[in-house]
Design a protein around this motif. Structure first.
Motif, PDB file in Angstrom:
ATOM      1  N   VAL A  28       0.861  -1.182   0.000  1.00  0.00           N
ATOM      2  CA  VAL A  28       0.000   0.000   0.000  1.00  0.00           C
ATOM      3  C   VAL A  28       0.897   1.230   0.000  1.00  0.00           C
ATOM      4  O   VAL A  28       2.090   1.148   0.312  1.00  0.00           O
ATOM      5  CB  VAL A  28      -0.965   0.064   1.214  1.00  0.00           C
ATOM      6  N   VAL A  29       0.331   2.364  -0.366  1.00  0.00           N
ATOM      7  CA  VAL A  29       1.001   3.651  -0.231  1.00  0.00           C
ATOM      8  C   VAL A  29       0.181   4.486   0.730  1.00  0.00           C
ATOM      9  O   VAL A  29      -1.047   4.571   0.597  1.00  0.00           O
ATOM     10  CB  VAL A  29       1.137   4.367  -1.585  1.00  0.00           C
ATOM     11  N   ILE A  30       0.849   5.070   1.729  1.00  0.00           N
ATOM     12  CA  ILE A  30       0.139   5.926   2.679  1.00  0.00           C
ATOM     13  C   ILE A  30       0.586   7.379   2.545  1.00  0.00           C
ATOM     14  O   ILE A  30       1.721   7.659   2.152  1.00  0.00           O
ATOM     15  CB  ILE A  30       0.330   5.465   4.137  1.00  0.00           C
ATOM     16  N   LYS A  31      -0.336   8.270   2.834  1.00  0.00           N
ATOM     17  CA  LYS A  31      -0.008   9.681   3.008  1.00  0.00           C
ATOM     18  C   LYS A  31       0.323   9.878   4.482  1.00  0.00           C
ATOM     19  O   LYS A  31      -0.524   9.653   5.355  1.00  0.00           O
ATOM     20  CB  LYS A  31      -1.182  10.574   2.608  1.00  0.00           C
ATOM     21  N   VAL A  32       1.551  10.257   4.767  1.00  0.00           N
ATOM     22  CA  VAL A  32       2.020  10.331   6.146  1.00  0.00           C
ATOM     23  C   VAL A  32       1.415  11.557   6.837  1.00  0.00           C
ATOM     24  O   VAL A  32       1.533  12.677   6.349  1.00  0.00           O
ATOM     25  CB  VAL A  32       3.554  10.379   6.198  1.00  0.00           C
ATOM     26  N   THR A  33       0.764  11.319   7.979  1.00  0.00           N
ATOM     27  CA  THR A  33       0.200  12.421   8.758  1.00  0.00           C
ATOM     28  C   THR A  33       1.072  12.798   9.947  1.00  0.00           C
ATOM     29  O   THR A  33       1.092  13.953  10.371  1.00  0.00           O
ATOM     30  CB  THR A  33      -1.206  12.068   9.256  1.00  0.00           C
ATOM     31  N   SER A  34       1.774  11.823  10.497  1.00  0.00           N
ATOM     32  CA  SER A  34       2.710  12.076  11.598  1.00  0.00           C
ATOM     33  C   SER A  34       3.862  11.088  11.484  1.00  0.00           C
ATOM     34  O   SER A  34       3.664   9.930  11.094  1.00  0.00           O
ATOM     35  CB  SER A  34       2.041  11.900  12.966  1.00  0.00           C
ATOM     36  N   THR A  35       5.040  11.534  11.849  1.00  0.00           N
ATOM     37  CA  THR A  35       6.214  10.673  11.863  1.00  0.00           C
ATOM     38  C   THR A  35       7.152  11.220  12.926  1.00  0.00           C
ATOM     39  O   THR A  35       7.086  12.396  13.269  1.00  0.00           O
ATOM     40  CB  THR A  35       6.868  10.623  10.468  1.00  0.00           C
ATOM     41  N   ALA A  36       8.001  10.394  13.468  1.00  0.00           N
ATOM     42  CA  ALA A  36       8.814  10.829  14.606  1.00  0.00           C
ATOM     43  C   ALA A  36      10.297  10.596  14.341  1.00  0.00           C
ATOM     44  O   ALA A  36      10.673   9.765  13.519  1.00  0.00           O
ATOM     45  CB  ALA A  36       8.398  10.089  15.872  1.00  0.00           C
TER      46      ALA A  36
END
Length: 391
Positions: A28-36
């Motif tokens: 799948v491909v995701i649109k990143v909303t948060s990353t750390a």
């Protein structure tokens, strides 16, 4: 898309890359909303992890919204909000069948690098060097997620990103670190390192029945969090007159902590500033790989017959107190986290209110500010403990 890109030691930049696409039907491909930013990312930033290449996209603690779905994916659909584990696992090899997901046989596309360095290849990891596959990471606007039916977990709409984001790595890592310590009811547990993984190891030690938790660090803001949020006794090793292991043995009536968790890893600091400077120089010139102060302190402090758990990350060689380890009859358990094993149980703990992992966050910034935030995190400026980036 914009993505944080490694250009060499101490040099990360937000560059433009092609948007990821479905490459295999299980993606799948995701649109990143948060990353750390993880403490392990600092090992990349500081140049201590081998086989990084200029242009690599880094980051391994992402979550977001599913945008595209491969033809073979059955558990996810477009629009699902998911947290993505940092380890990539196929779900059907012998190791995955044993729920040892971080040891998956099939997801490192460049296993020969790891086999040369370690004898075997562990699983592929997002954004963490060509030793673990050179797979583009999640400090980016979009992310391709292989083996999507095995990895991501769909999260409820009633929880914020900040409450669930750390299921990607540091909450399961701290929990597995405590679980590997084999804590029994009433045990005294000593935790080296009060960074994010250490904080979750402390909280997890309480969940698993610890009677007493002693947290060790030298940064006041980390010790304060361990005391106030995680209810630990704290020891600042920079302020001790005696060796740390003797202090811990004295604190436990001469026996030593029953269980020790080493949540520091390869860039540990010693009590001797001069020795630390020399060992840093040796690391930088590749005459020494890893600094082993914390694990050696744990070996010296741990009670006879006790257990040491080591979630702290190491990448190469370092000397340990093998004589003390053997003669004291200690057990050592290590490993990258089998994140998929813990996703649902730990999500249940968040939903039930047993823990709100967002307590760890001290800084939130847009992705464009990531290079500056790496320096802030590494140098512990502005009492920085954990950074969340918002692409």
């Amino acid at each position: 898309m914009k993505a944080l890109t490694w250009h060499g030691q101490g040099d990360v930049r937000v560059d433009t890359h092609p948007d990821p696409e479905i490459e295999d039907p299980t993606d799948v491909v995701i649109k990143v909303t948060s990353t750390a930013i993880c403490g392990s990312d600092l090992h990349l930033f500081d140049g201590f992890v081998p086989m990084m290449e200029e242009g690599d996209i880094i980051g391994h603690e992402p979550m977001g919204i599913v945008e595209e779905v491969g033809a073979s994916v059955t558990k996810l659909k477009k629009g699902d909000r998911v947290v993505v584990p940092f380890t990539i696992s196929c779900g059907h090899c012998w190791f995955c069948d044993q729920t040892m997901y971080s040891l998956c046989d099939n997801t490192n596309p460049k296993p020969e690098n790891a086999r040369e360095a370690m004898g075997h290849s562990p699983a592929g990891i997002f954004g963490y060097s060509h030793l673990t596959g050179g797979i583009p990471g999640g400090q980016a606007e979009y992310l391709r997620v292989p083996h999507a039916d095995v990895g991501p977990i769909v999260v409820p709409g009633g929880l914020t990103d900040e409450q669930v984001l750390f299921l990607s790595d540091i909450f399961p890592t701290g929990y597995m670190g405590a679980e590997n310590a084999e804590i029994e009811d009433g045990d005294t547990v000593a935790v080296w390192g009060c960074g994010p993984v250490g904080q979750f190891a402390i909280q997890s030690a309480w969940m698993l029945g610890a009677g007493r938790v002693i947290a060790i660090d030298r940064e006041p803001e980390r010790l304060r969090m361990a005391k106030e949020n995680s209810k630990a006794e704290v020891v600042n090793f920079d302020e001790l007159d005696d060796p740390l292991h003797k202090v811990l043995i004295d604190m436990t009536d001469g026996r030593g902590p029953d269980r020790c968790i080493e949540a520091v890893g390869m860039e540990a600091h010693g009590a001797s500033a001069a020795k630390t400077v020399l060992d840093k120089a040796a690391q930088a010139t590749h005459t020494q790989s890893d600094r082993t102060y914390a694990i050696n302190q744990a070996i010296m402090a741990c009670r006879k017959g006790g257990t040491i758990s080591m979630p702290g990350v190491y990448a190469g060689a370092g000397s340990i107190q093998i004589g003390a380890f053997m003669n004291k009859g200690l057990t050592l358990k290590t490993g990258q986290t089998h994140v998929q094993r813990y996703l649902q149980p730990l999500l249940d703990k968040i939903e039930s209110g047993d823990i709100d992992p967002s307590f760890i966050i001290t800084h939130t910034a847009p992705l464009d500010d990531a290079p500056e935030m790496y320096e802030t995190f590494r140098d512990k400026k502005d009492d920085c403990i954990k950074v969340v980036l918002k692409p």
